[in-house]
Design an enzyme around this catalytic site. Structure first.
Site, PDB file in Angstrom:
ATOM      1  CE  LYS A 167      30.835  76.067  13.268  1.00  0.00           C
ATOM      2  NZ  LYS A 167      30.443  77.031  14.295  1.00  0.00           N
ATOM      3  CD  GLU A 171      15.334  75.799   7.058  1.00  0.00           C
ATOM      4  OE1 GLU A 171      14.108  75.962   7.282  1.00  0.00           O
ATOM      5  OE2 GLU A 171      16.229  76.271   7.782  1.00  0.00           O
ATOM      6  CG  MET A 176      -9.422  66.288  -3.494  1.00  0.00           C
ATOM      7  SD  MET A 176     -10.479  65.972  -4.920  1.00  0.00           S
ATOM      8  CE  MET A 176      -9.294  66.056  -6.265  1.00  0.00           C
ATOM      9  CG  PHE A 201      21.542  75.235  20.013  1.00  0.00           C
ATOM     10  CD1 PHE A 201      20.245  75.479  20.427  1.00  0.00           C
ATOM     11  CD2 PHE A 201      22.063  75.985  18.971  1.00  0.00           C
ATOM     12  CE1 PHE A 201      19.485  76.468  19.824  1.00  0.00           C
ATOM     13  CE2 PHE A 201      21.313  76.973  18.362  1.00  0.00           C
ATOM     14  CZ  PHE A 201      20.011  77.216  18.784  1.00  0.00           C
ATOM     15  CD  GLN A 202      19.762  75.794  15.386  1.00  0.00           C
ATOM     16  OE1 GLN A 202      20.795  75.940  14.737  1.00  0.00           O
ATOM     17  NE2 GLN A 202      18.696  76.568  15.204  1.00  0.00           N
TER      18      GLN A 202
END
Lengths: 558, 167
Positions: free
Chosen positions: A160, A48, A469, A110-111
């Site tokens: 949802k 993502e 760097m 959940f999630q």
């Protein structure tokens, strides 16, 4: 009645969205089902974070709002770095996230993650949508907020049951009005007059041009203003491209890895016109010694940037394009500041950027060769670190929105996914990702995305088997104690091949041009593994906390 | 460095308070006092925040507050003629026949109200500015303060000037 998911997709289309970068998951299934037979294009990324960076790269290259989509919990959390990157560089993106159903909110479901809470400090605004009926209005507002004023990311969190819930079409206003959000576009007339007065009296003026010029599409006005007033221009990392590299008034980048002549000019000028820039610490070095002899005019759309770091004599709040147009209307052409310009020409002549040539494979040479090869027909994206600074210094940028890099946040792993996004904004030109071996490995899984979608990104890996760097800082300031900065050799061509991408390893200077040419000749993506001089440094360099005219690795001052 | 009283008019929506207070903590400001409540407009709330800082820092925090989409107006009341009040409830040990009379005398001098009389305690309600409440607390400490509850400061400009949305 329509489902929230359908309303969402229609709303995105109404806003002119043509492409979404995303990754499906449990609570966004209704949205993905709606996308299945929609004309909206969706690119499946492999992580993502890449979706957010791709939306960002698309936005920077096109000037339009980029869109990414992720599921709740881990999906949403993985967007965070990308959203923060866009926030720091004022890039307009709309991040859509799924959320657990409203009846489970706050339940450690959940999630579930509180993504509006998490992203509060890194978004311009965010929304948790509570019912399908408000979704179209929220999407309209989100695009409006992201794309106006000082641009930035807006997140819309969609539970949802909002996606599956039903609602009637809502009549939306032609134009969004929000009583707490009214950006100022036109500069204050009296302030503009004061600025003109200072300009009229200055003997050694300097324009300090930032990313705001690119964001407001004000490059033509900037160049015209500089020419009419005969003022040299130095650009920030984000401002590169707002004036052509070869323009006689262009001094290149200022600051920590700026050109010597730009930093000298800052130190000796008597007037700074800061335009769409924010006096960042990587630009100013030690603040007290930044432009010590100069009066300052600061033009910016965000009033909070004015006077934040440096006291300003004439503040002008407004869209830099509108303010520059007003300045151009009111300004009279004035004689060139001949003594000042002559001094600057002298510095440019005696303090050029160095490009080592001793037979070894130097990154500066690779960048210059690429620059000569593609000229103004490419979009160049970078990762973060030495690769970024060498590109900023040595690539000759002709146009705005052709240089795409993570400036404020300095996000390693930005380049490859941002290059994917940039391709969809500019399919007419090749897109190069200039990477290091460290940063490419931060989102190397996106080889999968560019391979399966045949996104023709050309990846230039400047491979020194170091986190270059950081190693450079260890060399210079930590007595060469290379603590955890050495990376084992990786065969990037083999990795590319495993994804079905062609590639080439390059070990000597005479192989550089053929490899770059081969990448252009290849229709799809292409990966080049340049085994560069391992301990090459980025010079000149202003050590942290020093005055910006106290550079190391430059030329002796004449 | 001096205390500044900021009056902030915001949309009356979920999450607004955390947007405002989050901004203070993230920019390194300590909120001295905070009061939130409904106001004359039904869909707005007013937040009064007292914060200590030099003028430049306060100006920066006000500009940052103004950038929040849900913030409608921010005003610094500090240099204007204004009325500021806090309310405190103080439960103080006051056994019958011992210190009770003394405490009631102090209560009367401070023009407080005694809102609860228990067998061993009194609850005093005091309204005033910060200094008055601090002074009373200090005086009562010797008798034994069992619990001390205090609101944030609320402030309003004197005269006809207002901090409103301007609609």
């Amino acid at each position: 009645m329509k489902t929230g998911a359908k309303i969402l997709v229609e709303s995105l289309q109404r806003e002119g969205t043509e492409i979404i970068f995303g990754y499906p998951g449990g609570v966004v299934l209704p949205i993905y089902d709606e996308l299945y037979d929609s004309s909206l294009r969706h690119i499946l990324v492999r992580h993502e974070q890449a979706a957010a960076h791709a939306a960002d790269g698309y936005a920077r290259a096109s000037g339009r709002v980029g869109v990414c989509l992720a599921t709740s919990g881990p999906g949403a959390c993985n967007l965070v770095t990308g959203i923060a990157t866009a926030y720091m560089d004022s890039v307009p993106i709309v991040a859509l996230t799924g959320q657990v159903p409203t009846n489970l909110l706050g339940n450690d479901a959940f999630q579930e993650s509180d993504i509006t809470g998490i992203t509060m400090p890194i978004t311009k605004h965010n929304y948790l949508v509570k019912n399908a009926g408000e979704l179209s209005r929220v999407v309209q507002e989100a695009f409006y907020i992201a794309g106006t004023g000082r641009q930035g990311p807006v997140l819309v969190d969609i539970p949802k049951d909002v996606s599956t819930g039903l609602a009637d079409d809502v009549k939306l206003p032609e134009k969004v009005t929000l009583r707490g959000y009214n950006p100022t576009y036109r500069g204050h007339k009296r302030q503009i007059e004061k600025a003109l007065d200072l300009l009229g009296h200055a003997e050694r003026p300097l324009i300090y041009a930032g990313g705001g010029i690119i964001a407001s599409n004000a490059s033509p006005e900037l160049v015209e203003f500089a020419q009419l007033a005969s003022i040299p221009v130095t650009t920030t990392l984000m401002g590169i491209g707002c004036i052509p590299c070869h323009h006689p008034l262009n001094l290149g980048m200022l600051g920590m890895h700026g050109t010597e002549y730009a930093n000298f000019a800052v130190t000796e000028c008597d007037l700074i016109i800061a335009i769409g820039a924010r006096f960042d610490d990587r630009v100013t070095g030690k603040l007290e010694t930044f432009a010590p002899h100069a009066k300052i005019i600061h033009i910016d759309i965000d009033p909070a940037e004015i006077g934040k770091n440096k006291r300003v004599d004439v503040p002008i709040v407004g869209d830099v394009k509108a303010v520059l147009q007003d300045l151009l209307t009111l300004m009279k052409k004035r004689d060139a500041h001949e003594i000042w310009l002559k001094k600057i020409r002298h510095w440019k002549q005696h303090h050029p950027l160095k490009c080592p040539t001793n037979g070894a494979l130097h990154p500066q040479y690779i960048i210059r060769t690429l620059s000569d090869l593609v000229k103004d027909k490419a979009v160049i994206v970078s990762e973060v670190g030495q690769n970024q600074m060498w590109t900023a210094q040595h690539f000759c940028f002709h146009n705005p929105r052709t240089w795409i890099t993570s400036g404020g946040l300095g996000t390693m792993g930005y380049g490859l996914p941002a290059a994917m996004g940039a391709h969809f904004a500019r399919p007419d030109v090749p897109v190069f990702d200039i990477a290091g071996d460290g940063s490419i490995q931060m989102n190397i899984q996106e080889f999968g995305t560019i391979a399966s979608n045949q996104i023709p990104v050309k990846v230039v890996i400047l491979n020194n088997m170091y986190l270059g760097m950081v190693r450079q800082w260890q060399e210079l300031f930590f007595d060469r104690r290379y603590s955890y900065t050495e990376l084992p050799a990786v065969d990037f061509v083999k990795i590319a091949n495993a994804y079905g991408i062609d590639g080439m390893r390059v070990e000597s200077p005479d192989e550089v041009l053929p490899a770059l040419q081969a990448s252009l000749d290849c229709d799809g993506p292409f990966v080049m593994d340049f085994r560069i001089e391992r301990e090459e440094n980025v010079f000149p360099m202003v050590p942290a906390g020093a005055a910006i005219n106290e550079m190391i690795g430059g030329h002796p001052r004449i | 460095m001096k205390p500044h009283t900021l009056s902030i008019l915001v949309e009356n929506r979920a999450g607004v308070l955390s947007r405002v207070t989050g901004l203070f903590s993230r920019r390194g400001f300590n909120i001295e006092s905070l009061a939130v409540g409904p106001c004359e407009e039904p869909d707005m709330s007013r937040i009064t925040i007292v914060v200590i800082g030099d003028d430049e820092k306060i100006e920066q925090v006000m500009k940052q507050l103004n950038k929040l989409i849900d913030v409608i107006k921010v005003s610094d009341l500090t240099d204007s003629e204004r009325v500021e009040r806090e309310l405190a409830l103080i439960k103080v040990t006051a056994e019958l026949g011992t210190t009770r009379a003394e405490i009631m005398q102090i209560a009367s001098i401070f023009r407080t109200q005694i809102v609860d009389v228990g067998a061993k305690t009194l609850i005093l309600q005091v309204i005033g500015d910060k200094n008055k409440i601090d002074a009373l607390e200090k005086l009562l400490r010797q008798y034994g303060i069992k619990e001390f509850v205090r609101t944030g400061t609320v402030g309003i400009l004197r005269g006809s000037k207002t901090v409103t949305s301007g609609k």
